[in-house]
Design a protein around this motif. Structure first.
Motif, PDB file in Angstrom:
ATOM      1  N   ASP A 152       0.772  -1.311   0.103  1.00 34.42           N
ATOM      2  CA  ASP A 152      -0.049  -0.031   0.010  1.00 34.42           C
ATOM      3  C   ASP A 152       0.895   1.252   0.096  1.00 34.42           C
ATOM      4  OD1 ASP A 152       1.061  -0.092   2.377  1.00 34.42           O
ATOM      5  OD2 ASP A 152      -1.002   0.182   3.555  1.00 34.42           O
ATOM      6  N   GLY A 153       2.042   1.189  -0.416  1.00 33.06           N
ATOM      7  CA  GLY A 153       3.052   2.160  -0.163  1.00 33.06           C
ATOM      8  C   GLY A 153       3.258   2.747   1.115  1.00 33.06           C
ATOM      9  N   GLY A 154       2.888   1.896   2.128  1.00 31.44           N
ATOM     10  CA  GLY A 154       3.223   2.500   3.641  1.00 31.44           C
ATOM     11  C   GLY A 154       4.618   2.194   4.034  1.00 31.44           C
ATOM     12  N   GLY A 155       5.620   1.973   3.479  1.00 27.84           N
ATOM     13  CA  GLY A 155       6.860   1.724   4.047  1.00 27.84           C
ATOM     14  C   GLY A 155       7.680   0.728   4.166  1.00 27.84           C
ATOM     15  N   PHE A 193       3.098   2.482  13.055  1.00 21.84           N
ATOM     16  CA  PHE A 193       2.447   2.856  11.640  1.00 21.84           C
ATOM     17  C   PHE A 193       1.632   1.747  11.212  1.00 21.84           C
ATOM     18  CE2 PHE A 193       5.695   5.917  11.811  1.00 21.84           C
ATOM     19  CZ  PHE A 193       5.060   7.189  11.245  1.00 21.84           C
ATOM     20  N   THR A 194       1.772   0.295  11.461  1.00 25.48           N
ATOM     21  CA  THR A 194       0.992  -0.641  11.279  1.00 25.48           C
ATOM     22  C   THR A 194      -0.042  -1.010  12.017  1.00 25.48           C
ATOM     23  OG1 THR A 194       2.386  -2.228  12.186  1.00 25.48           O
ATOM     24  CG2 THR A 194       2.739  -2.074  10.012  1.00 25.48           C
ATOM     25  N   GLY A 195       0.021  -0.480  13.540  1.00 26.12           N
ATOM     26  CA  GLY A 195      -1.021  -0.457  14.464  1.00 26.12           C
ATOM     27  C   GLY A 195      -1.877   0.696  14.500  1.00 26.12           C
ATOM     28  N   VAL A 196      -1.510   1.621  13.846  1.00 23.64           N
ATOM     29  CA  VAL A 196      -2.319   3.185  13.854  1.00 23.64           C
ATOM     30  C   VAL A 196      -2.614   3.307  12.427  1.00 23.64           C
ATOM     31  CG1 VAL A 196      -2.675   5.400  14.830  1.00 23.64           C
ATOM     32  CG2 VAL A 196      -1.124   3.596  16.255  1.00 23.64           C
ATOM     33  N   PRO A 197      -3.663   2.920  11.954  1.00 19.22           N
ATOM     34  CA  PRO A 197      -3.820   3.290  10.411  1.00 19.22           C
ATOM     35  C   PRO A 197      -4.110   4.615  10.052  1.00 19.22           C
ATOM     36  CG  PRO A 197      -5.383   1.322  11.543  1.00 19.22           C
ATOM     37  CD  PRO A 197      -4.671   2.082  12.597  1.00 19.22           C
ATOM     38  N   TRP A 198      -4.299   5.519  10.748  1.00 21.93           N
ATOM     39  CA  TRP A 198      -4.424   6.762  10.321  1.00 21.93           C
ATOM     40  C   TRP A 198      -3.161   7.467  10.429  1.00 21.93           C
ATOM     41  CZ3 TRP A 198      -3.156  10.012  14.255  1.00 21.93           C
ATOM     42  CH2 TRP A 198      -3.129   9.698  15.427  1.00 21.93           C
ATOM     43  N   LEU A 199      -2.380   7.129  11.336  1.00 24.35           N
ATOM     44  CA  LEU A 199      -1.093   7.782  11.482  1.00 24.35           C
ATOM     45  C   LEU A 199      -0.130   8.287  10.428  1.00 24.35           C
ATOM     46  CD1 LEU A 199       0.772   8.957  13.778  1.00 24.35           C
ATOM     47  CD2 LEU A 199       1.837   6.780  13.898  1.00 24.35           C
ATOM     48  N   HIS A 202      -1.864  11.019   8.393  1.00 25.07           N
ATOM     49  CA  HIS A 202      -2.121  12.252   9.116  1.00 25.07           C
ATOM     50  C   HIS A 202      -0.605  13.019   9.174  1.00 25.07           C
ATOM     51  CE1 HIS A 202      -2.396  15.057  12.493  1.00 25.07           C
ATOM     52  NE2 HIS A 202      -1.475  14.748  12.982  1.00 25.07           N
ATOM     53  N   LEU A 203       0.362  12.207   9.188  1.00 28.57           N
ATOM     54  CA  LEU A 203       1.882  12.686   9.162  1.00 28.57           C
ATOM     55  C   LEU A 203       2.142  13.294   7.827  1.00 28.57           C
ATOM     56  CD1 LEU A 203       4.300  13.251  11.106  1.00 28.57           C
ATOM     57  CD2 LEU A 203       5.191  11.036  10.256  1.00 28.57           C
ATOM     58  N   GLN A 204       1.778  12.457   6.884  1.00 27.67           N
ATOM     59  CA  GLN A 204       1.903  13.196   5.525  1.00 27.67           C
ATOM     60  C   GLN A 204       1.282  14.187   5.160  1.00 27.67           C
ATOM     61  OE1 GLN A 204       0.542  10.599   2.287  1.00 27.67           O
ATOM     62  NE2 GLN A 204       2.412  11.097   0.982  1.00 27.67           N
ATOM     63  N   GLY A 205       0.174  14.522   5.692  1.00 27.37           N
ATOM     64  CA  GLY A 205      -0.763  15.690   5.589  1.00 27.37           C
ATOM     65  C   GLY A 205      -0.254  16.925   6.190  1.00 27.37           C
ATOM     66  N   GLU A 206       0.323  16.655   7.390  1.00 23.39           N
ATOM     67  CA  GLU A 206       1.142  17.836   8.179  1.00 23.39           C
ATOM     68  C   GLU A 206       2.345  18.308   7.483  1.00 23.39           C
ATOM     69  OE1 GLU A 206      -0.567  19.291  10.236  1.00 23.39           O
ATOM     70  OE2 GLU A 206      -0.336  18.385  12.253  1.00 23.39           O
ATOM     71  N   ILE A 207       3.095  17.261   6.888  1.00 25.18           N
ATOM     72  CA  ILE A 207       4.229  17.482   6.078  1.00 25.18           C
ATOM     73  C   ILE A 207       4.069  18.298   4.974  1.00 25.18           C
ATOM     74  CG2 ILE A 207       6.358  16.542   4.890  1.00 25.18           C
ATOM     75  CD1 ILE A 207       6.375  14.447   7.012  1.00 25.18           C
ATOM     76  N   ASN A 346      -1.989   4.410  25.652  1.00 25.22           N
ATOM     77  CA  ASN A 346      -2.229   3.894  24.254  1.00 25.22           C
ATOM     78  C   ASN A 346      -3.682   4.652  23.683  1.00 25.22           C
ATOM     79  OD1 ASN A 346      -0.237   2.205  23.746  1.00 25.22           O
ATOM     80  ND2 ASN A 346      -1.352   0.194  24.352  1.00 25.22           N
ATOM     81  N   ARG A 347      -4.251   5.543  24.786  1.00 19.84           N
ATOM     82  CA  ARG A 347      -5.276   6.463  24.248  1.00 19.84           C
ATOM     83  C   ARG A 347      -4.692   7.355  23.258  1.00 19.84           C
ATOM     84  NH1 ARG A 347      -9.739   7.858  28.785  1.00 19.84           N
ATOM     85  NH2 ARG A 347     -10.071   5.902  29.572  1.00 19.84           N
ATOM     86  N   VAL A 348      -3.378   7.732  23.214  1.00 22.41           N
ATOM     87  CA  VAL A 348      -2.681   8.632  22.453  1.00 22.41           C
ATOM     88  C   VAL A 348      -2.815   8.343  21.063  1.00 22.41           C
ATOM     89  CG1 VAL A 348      -0.572   7.548  22.229  1.00 22.41           C
ATOM     90  CG2 VAL A 348      -0.633   9.977  22.335  1.00 22.41           C
ATOM     91  N   TRP A 349      -2.969   7.016  20.591  1.00 23.07           N
ATOM     92  CA  TRP A 349      -3.456   6.630  19.149  1.00 23.07           C
ATOM     93  C   TRP A 349      -4.753   6.701  18.664  1.00 23.07           C
ATOM     94  CZ3 TRP A 349       1.518   6.927  18.352  1.00 23.07           C
ATOM     95  CH2 TRP A 349       2.516   6.289  19.094  1.00 23.07           C
ATOM     96  N   THR A 350      -5.812   6.995  19.606  1.00 28.49           N
ATOM     97  CA  THR A 350      -7.137   6.950  19.129  1.00 28.49           C
ATOM     98  C   THR A 350      -7.502   7.674  17.912  1.00 28.49           C
ATOM     99  OG1 THR A 350      -7.681   6.851  21.713  1.00 28.49           O
ATOM    100  CG2 THR A 350      -9.460   7.526  20.112  1.00 28.49           C
ATOM    101  N   SER A 351      -6.855   9.159  17.856  1.00 26.57           N
ATOM    102  CA  SER A 351      -7.279   9.903  16.542  1.00 26.57           C
ATOM    103  C   SER A 351      -5.992  11.494  16.661  1.00 26.57           C
ATOM    104  CB  SER A 351      -8.533  10.429  16.657  1.00 26.57           C
ATOM    105  OG  SER A 351      -8.527  11.636  17.703  1.00 26.57           O
ATOM    106  N   PRO A 352      -6.156  11.831  15.959  1.00 25.42           N
ATOM    107  CA  PRO A 352      -5.387  13.096  15.541  1.00 25.42           C
ATOM    108  C   PRO A 352      -5.352  13.835  16.892  1.00 25.42           C
ATOM    109  CG  PRO A 352      -5.774  12.431  13.548  1.00 25.42           C
ATOM    110  CD  PRO A 352      -6.489  11.719  14.234  1.00 25.42           C
ATOM    111  N   ASN A 353      -6.707  14.098  17.491  1.00 24.32           N
ATOM    112  CA  ASN A 353      -6.993  14.850  18.492  1.00 24.32           C
ATOM    113  C   ASN A 353      -6.487  14.453  19.767  1.00 24.32           C
ATOM    114  OD1 ASN A 353      -8.735  16.463  16.907  1.00 24.32           O
ATOM    115  ND2 ASN A 353     -10.338  15.378  17.072  1.00 24.32           N
TER     116      ASN A 353
END
Length: 377
Positions: A152-155, A193-199, A202-207, A346-353
């Motif tokens: 999926d181009g993920g790394g 990155f494999t355990g947090v699908p949105w990460l 999100h990081l690419q969007g910020e960059i 691990n709540r830190v990985w819930t969402s960008p918020n």
């Protein structure tokens, strides 16, 4: 990068050729020993998966997220991989800069010459970095025939064998323990990155938002690259003895909007790097008997750098900030886990918020108050 007007802003082929030619040779090692090192690093990378997943509890039991390849590379392999990654990531910025180049034949000639010059200078910087990186999870890695990436181009995960051997000899630590210790750090990044699908998105969007906001004159950026390249040849970077120690490449291209984005990126990178350090030391006592000795010696090595030139380049390239990210991020993770446990962290990985802000990295109690007490009220 797609050519605009017949020439690229950076000649990436020349950058790779320059870096490969200039990079320092690795430690002396027999062919048989080299094969053993590569095989052992691959075994450690595989073993680290279960260690990290069990410790972090980020991936539910029985889940099998799409895997990413593990590549044991030499310094030339690291250079090729990172040149491809930089080329992909910087495509929008370089396209914008190229559009600002003067039109007509003069502009085309300037672009061709500038691309060669910049290619050499980028190559010099890659050669400097290639002998220092032990491992790397490449989040934005375009697949090539030589360097595969996830479907999926993920790394992909890179372990730089000659650098690992060099450091384990320099520190005089148990080589088998050190290789596993390094693998644990990099496997933690793969798990993030494999355990947090949105990460990743999100990081690419910020960059990309950061790069979209960039409005820098091409000659100004080239000059800053030239300062870095000249310092490799023994020159003194501008401002080395000044009050601020010289500006980094990142600091050069900041607008007010970029500063906000960079603050968020700094917080995320501090979290990711600090979490990896916390995990490698947390898993360590069970599987790496000499983890205490390794950590102490490695921290001393990080702190002292490799002399004045190395310190100047680290400042110019923004690497000092990366060293602070390891330290500050690890303190944040440790403080949160001590207070609310691993599942609470691990709540830190819930969402960008739920990612920590830069201020919360420095004050973990504020993150706990925002995420936990708000959720419980």
């Amino acid at each position: 990068m797609t050519s605009i007007g017949g020439a690229e802003m950076v000649d990436w082929n020349l950058a790779v050729a320059t870096a490969t030619r200039l990079v320092r040779p690795g430690p002396e090692i027999s062919r048989e020993e080299a094969r053993e090192v590569v095989a052992e690093l691959r075994r450690h990378a595989k073993a680290s998966e279960e260690h990290v997943r069990s410790f972090t509890r980020m991936i539910p039991e029985g889940a099998h997220p799409e895997d990413t390849p593990v590549l044991v590379v030499d310094r030339a392999g690291w250079i090729k991989a990172n040149a491809a990654g930089f080329r992909e990531l910087l495509r929008p910025l370089l396209g914008k800069m190229q559009d600002r180049r003067p039109g007509g034949p003069g502009g085309a000639v300037l672009g061709a010459v500038g691309g060669k010059v910049t290619g050499v200078e980028v190559g010099m910087l890659l050669s400097f970095l290639a002998s220092r990186v032990l491992g790397q999870y490449e989040t934005f890695a375009p697949a090539t025939r030589e360097l595969p990436a996830s479907a999926d181009g993920g790394g992909r995960l890179l372990l730089v064998a000659p650098n690992i051997v060099h450091v384990e000899r320099e520190l005089e630590v148990d080589p088998h323990d050190f290789r596993l210790w390094v693998a644990l750090h990099e496997e933690t990044h793969r798990t993030q990155f494999t355990g947090v699908p949105w990460l990743r998105d999100h990081l690419q969007g910020e960059i990309q938002s950061f790069l979209d906001e960039t409005d820098v004159d091409p000659m100004t950026l080239l000059e800053r690259l030239r300062e870095a390249a000249q310092s490799l040849a023994g020159g003194r970077p501008e401002g080395e003895d000044g009050e601020d120690g010289g500006r980094s490449l990142v600091e050069l291209v900041q607008t007010p909007s970029q500063r906000e984005i960079l603050s968020r990126l700094t917080a995320v990178m501090s979290l990711l790097e600090g979490h990896a350090d916390y995990v490698m030391d947390g898993v360590g006592p069970e599987v790496v008997s000499s983890v205490g000795e390794i950590r102490e010696k490695f921290q001393q090595r990080r702190a002292r750098g490799a002399g004045r030139l190395d310190q100047a380049l680290r400042k110019l390239l923004g690497l000092d900030a990366k060293l602070r990210q390891y330290r500050d991020g690890e303190r944040f993770v440790r403080a949160v886990v001590d207070e609310v446990g691993m599942d609470g962290f691990n709540r830190v990985w819930t969402s960008p918020n739920t990612l920590p802000t830069k201020a919360e990295i420095a004050k973990p109690a504020d993150w706990i108050a925002r995420v936990h007490r708000k959720a419980e009220s």
